[in-house]
Scaffold this active site. Structure first.
Site, PDB file in Angstrom:
ATOM      1  N   ARG A   1      82.879  29.474   0.009  1.00  0.00           N
ATOM      2  CA  ARG A   1      81.604  28.776   0.230  1.00  0.00           C
ATOM      3  C   ARG A   1      81.151  28.954   1.687  1.00  0.00           C
ATOM      4  O   ARG A   1      79.961  29.127   1.960  1.00  0.00           O
ATOM      5  CB  ARG A   1      81.747  27.288  -0.116  1.00  0.00           C
ATOM      6  CG  ARG A   1      81.815  27.065  -1.625  1.00  0.00           C
ATOM      7  CD  ARG A   1      82.332  25.705  -2.001  1.00  0.00           C
ATOM      8  NE  ARG A   1      81.500  24.630  -1.518  1.00  0.00           N
ATOM      9  CZ  ARG A   1      81.942  23.388  -1.290  1.00  0.00           C
ATOM     10  NH1 ARG A   1      83.214  23.091  -1.491  1.00  0.00           N
ATOM     11  NH2 ARG A   1      81.118  22.474  -0.866  1.00  0.00           N
TER      12      ARG A   1
ATOM     13  N   ARG B   1      69.273  27.680  -0.061  1.00  0.00           N
ATOM     14  CA  ARG B   1      70.509  28.299   0.412  1.00  0.00           C
ATOM     15  C   ARG B   1      70.230  29.692   0.983  1.00  0.00           C
ATOM     16  O   ARG B   1      71.100  30.294   1.570  1.00  0.00           O
ATOM     17  CB  ARG B   1      71.502  28.491  -0.726  1.00  0.00           C
ATOM     18  CG  ARG B   1      72.140  27.219  -1.259  1.00  0.00           C
ATOM     19  CD  ARG B   1      73.116  26.680  -0.255  1.00  0.00           C
ATOM     20  NE  ARG B   1      74.411  26.291  -0.732  1.00  0.00           N
ATOM     21  CZ  ARG B   1      74.721  25.098  -1.236  1.00  0.00           C
ATOM     22  NH1 ARG B   1      73.821  24.169  -1.387  1.00  0.00           N
ATOM     23  NH2 ARG B   1      75.974  24.833  -1.568  1.00  0.00           N
TER      24      ARG B   1
ATOM     25  N   ARG C   1      87.726  15.644   2.022  1.00  0.00           N
ATOM     26  CA  ARG C   1      86.552  14.863   1.635  1.00  0.00           C
ATOM     27  C   ARG C   1      86.755  14.205   0.259  1.00  0.00           C
ATOM     28  O   ARG C   1      87.299  14.804  -0.655  1.00  0.00           O
ATOM     29  CB  ARG C   1      85.348  15.810   1.585  1.00  0.00           C
ATOM     30  CG  ARG C   1      84.061  15.170   1.139  1.00  0.00           C
ATOM     31  CD  ARG C   1      82.890  16.002   1.543  1.00  0.00           C
ATOM     32  NE  ARG C   1      82.791  17.263   0.810  1.00  0.00           N
ATOM     33  CZ  ARG C   1      81.768  18.104   0.952  1.00  0.00           C
ATOM     34  NH1 ARG C   1      80.798  17.830   1.811  1.00  0.00           N
ATOM     35  NH2 ARG C   1      81.721  19.217   0.265  1.00  0.00           N
TER      36      ARG C   1
ATOM     37  N   ARG D   1      86.173  16.655  -5.142  1.00  0.00           N
ATOM     38  CA  ARG D   1      85.485  17.727  -5.853  1.00  0.00           C
ATOM     39  C   ARG D   1      86.409  18.915  -6.083  1.00  0.00           C
ATOM     40  O   ARG D   1      87.140  19.309  -5.188  1.00  0.00           O
ATOM     41  CB  ARG D   1      84.265  18.190  -5.039  1.00  0.00           C
ATOM     42  CG  ARG D   1      83.053  17.338  -5.247  1.00  0.00           C
ATOM     43  CD  ARG D   1      81.950  17.684  -4.279  1.00  0.00           C
ATOM     44  NE  ARG D   1      81.661  19.108  -4.184  1.00  0.00           N
ATOM     45  CZ  ARG D   1      80.685  19.601  -3.431  1.00  0.00           C
ATOM     46  NH1 ARG D   1      79.913  18.776  -2.726  1.00  0.00           N
ATOM     47  NH2 ARG D   1      80.471  20.894  -3.365  1.00  0.00           N
TER      48      ARG D   1
ATOM     49  N   LYS E   1      75.534  16.695   6.182  1.00  0.00           N
ATOM     50  CA  LYS E   1      74.151  16.549   5.709  1.00  0.00           C
ATOM     51  C   LYS E   1      74.020  15.422   4.671  1.00  0.00           C
ATOM     52  O   LYS E   1      73.131  14.599   4.752  1.00  0.00           O
ATOM     53  CB  LYS E   1      73.652  17.838   5.039  1.00  0.00           C
ATOM     54  CG  LYS E   1      73.808  19.087   5.857  1.00  0.00           C
ATOM     55  CD  LYS E   1      73.244  20.308   5.122  1.00  0.00           C
ATOM     56  CE  LYS E   1      73.865  20.629   3.791  1.00  0.00           C
ATOM     57  NZ  LYS E   1      75.207  21.206   3.802  1.00  0.00           N
TER      58      LYS E   1
HETATM   59  P1  AMP Z   1      76.932  21.631  -2.656  1.00  0.00           P
HETATM   60  O1  AMP Z   1      77.201  20.310  -3.309  1.00  0.00           O
HETATM   61  O2  AMP Z   1      75.580  21.710  -2.016  1.00  0.00           O
HETATM   62  O3  AMP Z   1      78.049  22.048  -1.721  1.00  0.00           O
HETATM   63  O4  AMP Z   1      76.893  22.720  -3.829  1.00  0.00           O
HETATM   64  C1  AMP Z   1      78.021  22.954  -4.649  1.00  0.00           C
HETATM   65  C2  AMP Z   1      77.836  24.261  -5.402  1.00  0.00           C
HETATM   66  O5  AMP Z   1      76.674  24.185  -6.257  1.00  0.00           O
HETATM   67  C3  AMP Z   1      77.591  25.482  -4.520  1.00  0.00           C
HETATM   68  O6  AMP Z   1      78.788  26.056  -4.042  1.00  0.00           O
HETATM   69  C4  AMP Z   1      76.847  26.404  -5.498  1.00  0.00           C
HETATM   70  O7  AMP Z   1      77.745  26.987  -6.418  1.00  0.00           O
HETATM   71  C5  AMP Z   1      75.972  25.429  -6.272  1.00  0.00           C
HETATM   72  N1  AMP Z   1      74.665  25.220  -5.610  1.00  0.00           N
HETATM   73  C6  AMP Z   1      74.199  24.077  -5.036  1.00  0.00           C
HETATM   74  N2  AMP Z   1      72.952  24.241  -4.538  1.00  0.00           N
HETATM   75  C7  AMP Z   1      72.627  25.532  -4.800  1.00  0.00           C
HETATM   76  C8  AMP Z   1      71.483  26.328  -4.520  1.00  0.00           C
HETATM   77  N3  AMP Z   1      70.436  25.837  -3.841  1.00  0.00           N
HETATM   78  N4  AMP Z   1      71.485  27.610  -4.949  1.00  0.00           N
HETATM   79  C9  AMP Z   1      72.514  28.135  -5.623  1.00  0.00           C
HETATM   80  N5  AMP Z   1      73.642  27.449  -5.909  1.00  0.00           N
HETATM   81  C10 AMP Z   1      73.708  26.159  -5.504  1.00  0.00           C
END
Ligand code: AMP
Length: 212
Positions: free
Chosen positions: A170, A88, A125, A159, A15
């Site tokens: 996740r 989410r 990644r 990361r 994405k």
């Molecule tokens: P991402 O970069 O989208 O994979 O997000 C990394 C982490 O940030 C996730 O595993 C969550 O802990 C937190 N996170 C990101 N977006 C959200 C969201 N919309 N709601 C809750 N936690 C989020």
């Protein structure tokens, strides 16, 4: 104005990579709640300190915190946005609609991919600390070790939450929430999907054709 785009899919489904391509070619603004949260952690803000242990485990931060962050970081009447990482779950989907997108044109696109393929994709990644370009040490290596092809920045970032144990959690969190979220957008009549297992350029073609 282009429709706002809500990109849905598991971590590692591409994405973010595709969102950056749309920013470069069609002038979308990209807002990633994961990036916003990581920026707060880097700044050492109160919010960053509150969320860092939750993110480190791969759990979800509270819906209200993320909504607030999102509201402070986009101007939906001025620009067309790609929402990446939000919503989410269906509570967040309703929040997005009620607080930001009510009455606007929008499309939700699901990046469909076999979840079993994802673990390796994610642990390999890396991303550019400067322009955000995303690499993969197996399938999309930078031409020069540890250097961004696009902007020349050095020291590609791995990361902390892209390690095997956290990624498993996740993916589990994703699995639990995904079906209801897809149903939400299907009921709203704005859901489309694409095959995210295709090559990057083919996914991009699919995405652009959905926007026509
Ligand atoms: P991402 O970069 O989208 O994979 O997000 C990394 C982490 O940030 C996730 O595993 C969550 O802990 C937190 N996170 C990101 N977006 C959200 C969201 N919309 N709601 C809750 N936690 C989020």
């Amino acid at each position: 104005m282009l429709p706002h785009l809500i990109v849905l899919g598991a971590p590692g489904s591409g994405k973010g990579t595709q969102a950056l391509k749309l920013v470069d070619t069609l002038g979308y603004k990209h807002v990633s709640t994961g990036d916003l949260l990581r920026a707060e952690i880097k700044k050492g803000s109160e919010l960053g300190q509150k969320v860092s242990s939750i993110i480190a485990k791969g759990d979800l931060v509270s819906d209200e915190i993320v909504l607030e962050l999102l509201k402070n970081n986009c101007e939906v009447t001025k620009y067309s946005y790609i929402f990446d990482g939000f919503p989410r779950n269906t509570v967040q989907a309703a929040m997005l609609e009620d607080h930001l997108l009510k009455g606007t044109k929008k499309l939700a696109v699901y990046f469909k991919l076999d979840l079993d393929l994802l673990l390796q994709r994610i642990v390999n990644r890396r991303s550019c600390p400067s322009c955000g370009e995303i690499y993969n040490l197996q399938s999309k290596k930078p031409a020069k070790d540890d250097t961004c092809d696009k902007c020349g920045a050095q020291g590609l970032v791995h990361r902390k939450d892209d390690n095997e144990d956290v990624v498993k959690n996740r993916l589990e969190v994703f699995r639990e929430n995904n079906e209801p979220l897809l149903a939400f957008y299907k009921n709203a009549g704005v859901l489309a999907e694409l095959d995210a297992s295709l090559a990057e350029k083919d996914v991009f073609e699919s995405l652009k054709s959905l926007l026509k």
